[in-house]
Design an enzyme around this catalytic site. Structure first.
Site, PDB file in Angstrom:
ATOM      1  N   GLU A 330      39.627   1.290  -0.149  1.00  0.00           N
ATOM      2  CA  GLU A 330      38.929   1.290   1.137  1.00  0.00           C
ATOM      3  C   GLU A 330      39.008  -0.087   1.780  1.00  0.00           C
ATOM      4  O   GLU A 330      38.836  -1.110   1.134  1.00  0.00           O
ATOM      5  CB  GLU A 330      37.484   1.759   0.997  1.00  0.00           C
ATOM      6  CG  GLU A 330      36.590   0.906   0.135  1.00  0.00           C
ATOM      7  CD  GLU A 330      35.184   1.486  -0.005  1.00  0.00           C
ATOM      8  OE1 GLU A 330      35.015   2.712   0.147  1.00  0.00           O
ATOM      9  OE2 GLU A 330      34.257   0.708  -0.276  1.00  0.00           O
ATOM     10  N   CYS A 331      39.349  -0.090   3.052  1.00  0.00           N
ATOM     11  CA  CYS A 331      39.467  -1.290   3.877  1.00  0.00           C
ATOM     12  C   CYS A 331      40.457  -2.267   3.251  1.00  0.00           C
ATOM     13  O   CYS A 331      41.655  -2.056   3.340  1.00  0.00           O
ATOM     14  CB  CYS A 331      38.095  -1.914   4.110  1.00  0.00           C
ATOM     15  SG  CYS A 331      38.038  -2.909   5.627  1.00  0.00           S
ATOM     16  N   GLY A 332      40.014  -3.336   2.605  1.00  0.00           N
ATOM     17  CA  GLY A 332      40.958  -4.243   1.963  1.00  0.00           C
ATOM     18  C   GLY A 332      41.813  -3.542   0.934  1.00  0.00           C
ATOM     19  O   GLY A 332      43.007  -3.842   0.780  1.00  0.00           O
TER      20      GLY A 332
END
Length: 447
Positions: A330-332
């Site tokens: 998730e995200c990074g």
């Protein structure tokens, strides 16, 4: 249960610095349980270092009132005092018309005394007006005290005290922190610098905050105010199953945790363990290979700042590329799964490229719906999450998506959760919380 909320009159008044300092000072004689209101995952790492207890999130968008109370009660057991750092200004939430997602909402749900924190630069009589306005805006709140930050000196403090007490003799003046740039902490585009980076320097800064708070604030008065807390009931039937789905799985989950990946809600780990998962932490930056596991969990962080080192760790990249289990990012973590970050080669498990931009690309509470069963959710089920990122994906080739974003942005065209053809890999921008998405832990912990 002794508890107190440190609430700002606005953002950037020094909430994390002073809240963490209070936690540190209290921890010298007490077992302190820290909390952060809202979806922040960086500020809690400061609390954790100050108290040696994992800081937990309390959020009235992710959670209903009973869930807020349940999370608070399960972590406050055997603690002497609970210190809760607010988010933004006291009344800021997701809407201008109600207090959902605000410090005020959680404070009322917990019947917790509130201490206002105010940037007092150039203020004297206006400070009294601000306090009066905050107290009268919602009389259900129990605003008991005030801390002044960034005062000019003793004369300034005396004028503040005189003005405030003249108009409100009931408010307790806890003390004042002088202007001192040495108390500040470095920030970057997603907030404070996380504690895993340059940890020793940050620990020294936390010690400084604690010592300053001891010198400048009435710590015993804070304890006294916390003792005025009213108790509340938690439905005994409201066990873990009503917080998140629980299945007795038996899996091993490798969690990326180092300078590049450290944005996690600690309750997610509790939920995974209650679903039978055994968690192992590893470093994509420094380790040679991923540990023996069934699932890899790549959380958020700052991979863009460490992209060259991540790219150069070829043995780790090969280890993850050859992994035949499930991978969630998730995200990074999503960025790491793509072909590249700003031209630096990454895992190439999601056919897209991540690039950093000068402007925020997503900053919002999220509501979404799962379009299909996947490794973190169930078809047609709704979830609540959070997104905050300056990166975006480009060169998005034919990819499948597992969830639609109804509030927020997602990756592209309100879709999020790019999913591999076999369904074993999912990467999205939404930061999932085990209560906002009660199916998260049960699904991710399946073998």
């Amino acid at each position: 249960m002794k508890r107190v909320v440190i609430a700002g009159t606005s953002s950037m008044v020094g909430k994390t610095t002073i809240s963490t300092g209070i936690m540190k000072a209290l921890s010298k004689k007490n077992n302190v349980q820290p909390y952060k209101i809202g979806p922040d995952y960086i500020d809690p790492t400061y609390h954790t270092e100050a108290t040696k207890n994992k800081s937990r999130n309390l959020d009235s968008f992710f959670m209903d009132e009973m869930q807020v109370r349940s999370i608070f009660k399960r972590h406050s057991k055997n603690k002497d005092i609970n210190v809760i750092e607010g988010v933004r200004g006291l009344y800021e939430g997701i809407s201008p018309y109600n207090d959902v997602g605000s410090t005020a909402s959680v404070s009322k749900t917990l019947n917790a005394p509130v201490i206002l924190l105010m940037d007092a630069r150039s203020l004297t009589r206006s400070a009294a007006a601000i306090i009066k306005g905050f107290k009268s805006f919602d009389t259900e709140l129990n605003i008991k005290g005030v801390i002044f930050n960034k005062i000019r000196g003793e004369g300034h403090l005396n004028k503040l005290k005189e003005a405030v007490k003249y108009y409100d003799n009931d408010i307790e003046i806890i003390g004042a922190i002088p202007r001192d740039d040495g108390l500040s902490v470095s920030q970057r585009h997603l907030g404070l610098v996380p504690t895993p980076e340059n940890k020793q320097k940050l620990l020294e800064r936390i010690d400084l905050w604690g010592n300053t708070v001891e010198e400048c604030l009435d710590i015993e008065k804070i304890v006294e105010l916390s003792d005025e807390s009213f108790d509340f009931e938690v439905d005994e039937k409201n066990k873990e199953e009503t917080l998140w789905k629980v299945e007795k799985n038996n899996s091993k989950i490798a969690v990326a945790f180092d300078e590049s990946f450290n944005f996690y809600y600690w309750d997610n780990f509790d939920a995974l363990e209650e679903n039978g998962a055994k968690i192992k932490f590893f470093s994509p930056l420094n380790d040679v290979e991923v540990p023996d596991c069934d699932t890899i969990y790549l959380g958020g962080g700052y991979p863009e700042l460490f992209s060259e080192k991540l790219s150069n760790n070829k043995s780790m990249i090969d280890s993850i590329r050859n992994f035949d289990g499930k991978i969630y990012g998730e995200c990074g973590g999503l960025m790491y799964l793509t072909n590249s970050i700003d031209g630096k080669e990454m895992l190439k498990l999601i056919d897209a490229d991540a690039v950093m931009t000068p402007n925020v690309q997503g900053l919002s509470y999220v509501k979404g719906t799962f379009e299909k069963d996947c490794i973190i959710g169930e078809k047609s089920k709704e979830f609540k999450a959070h997104e905050f990122h300056y990166s975006k994906l480009i060169n998005i080739n034919e990819n499948d998506f597992s969830y639609r974003i109804n509030r927020g942005k997602g990756i592209i065209n309100s879709m999020d959760g790019i999913t591999s053809k076999d369904g074993d890999i999912v990467g999205g921008y939404a930061h999932q919380h085990c209560i906002g998405n009660p199916y998260f832990a049960a699904n991710l912990s399946k073998t």
